[in-house]
Design an enzyme around this catalytic site. Sequence first.
Site, PDB file in Angstrom:
ATOM      1  N   ASP A  34      62.510  52.968  28.014  1.00 23.06           N
ATOM      2  CA  ASP A  34      62.880  53.962  29.054  1.00 23.06           C
ATOM      3  C   ASP A  34      64.341  53.853  29.478  1.00 23.06           C
ATOM      4  OD1 ASP A  34      62.298  51.574  30.378  1.00 23.06           O
ATOM      5  OD2 ASP A  34      61.281  52.532  32.074  1.00 23.06           O
ATOM      6  N   ASP A 192      56.986  55.520  35.423  1.00 24.45           N
ATOM      7  CA  ASP A 192      55.718  55.340  36.130  1.00 24.45           C
ATOM      8  C   ASP A 192      55.327  56.568  36.946  1.00 24.45           C
ATOM      9  OD1 ASP A 192      56.046  52.882  35.084  1.00 24.45           O
ATOM     10  OD2 ASP A 192      56.248  51.822  36.986  1.00 24.45           O
TER      11      ASP A 192
HETATM   12 MG    MG Z   1      55.080  48.572  40.537  1.00 21.06          MG
END
Ligand code: MG
Length: 397
Positions: A34, A192
């Site tokens: 990433d 995320d």
């Molecule tokens: Mg975390």
Amino acid sequence: MHEVKPFYQQHFGVPPAWAVRAPGRVELLGNHTDYNQGLVMALAVDKFIHLAGGPRRDGRIEVVSTAFPTPARFSVSAMTKEEAAPWADYVKGLLLQLQRRGVHFNGFNAAIHSTIPLGAGLSSSAALLVATALLVRKLFPYRLTETGVAAPPSPDSRGELPPLATPEKLALAKVCQAAENQFVGVNCGLLDYIASLFGKAHHAILIDCQDLRVEWTPLDGQAEVVICHSGVRHALADGEYNALRRHCEAAARALGARSLRGVEAKDLTARQGQLPEREYQCARHIVGENQRVTFGERALRAHDLAQFGQYLYQSHESSRDSFKNSCPELDLLVELARAHPGCLGARLTGGGFGGATLNLVATGQVEDFRRVIAQGYEARTGRKLESWPCRIVDGAG
Ligand code: MG
Ligand code: ADP
């Protein structure tokens, strides 16, 4: 969802006005890619942060969690860190970022209940940030743009807001990242939050970290994802993470590229001699991971899970031998998984140096797999293994 509403009612004495949820995520393939502008595959999984909320009129915010005994109480005009409830830093950090973008909100009550194991590689923190942003949107509708806010969306006759459009989801992901980077002080990427927001049932999310393009490929068929938590987190992990990042960046610079994304495997091999050995090893891992995501996508589109599983094993070997972000416990978990007849592929997932492995296991063999791996792991390390079968679900919002 069913547990958070009674919890809210029990604490605040009235039912909540709204309830939202955001799923945890796992990195399926593409390790440490990433921040190297690379490719990564992730899944939103059926473990959630549930959040229930209702307005209040005094400009104060009170948040309670089933995971922590001390409630967080603060005012909209003074959101600072507080030692009694450090877990609420995530909520405060997110609220501050929304304020900074021009979102107006007032006091509210909120209750949190989570089924995401904490610190087990499923990113409970990202789900908490996303869920908080969605709850505030229910209570005080807003529409994020790339740089600020636009006219808020109107609720329909049932009071429901339209689903978030893709640019709003990306803007929200950036708000969450800023909260975690700036307030909590964890230097994480966007992955995320994107995974928690863009998940799609029975699909892997494919994220191009260079231009933030998001696509999906089917991950269906006769296999399920199982997460095995090693139960260890090696003390040097944070320092090692930063060191790996520096090696990758130095390698890109030495090769005249803006990031390792711009480096082809054959060029890397040809110029091996120009790099210090450690930088070369790190670059080889990242370049290899980008290739494996591309090949893995092809395998998934062809519904070839056996082939896909081979890329998972290769990814782990590259972590273990080149990048060196594995550890004996993770290597053991992958070794035990490989020896199980139901396992199609296994690898460490996330930062490394402890944490969890991701396993692709034939449907029908999942329970046997969990039992056998747990036995083997305990016999060799004395540690109890926690493992979770995961269904792939839609993202939040
Ligand atoms: Mg975390
Ligand atoms: P993970 O890998 O699960 O994201 P982190 O250490 O990044 O682990 O995030 C965990 C933090 O997220 C906790 O310390 C807490 O601050 C917050 N958090 C996670 N789950 C909850 C919960 N159920 N209630 C309140 N805060 C939570």
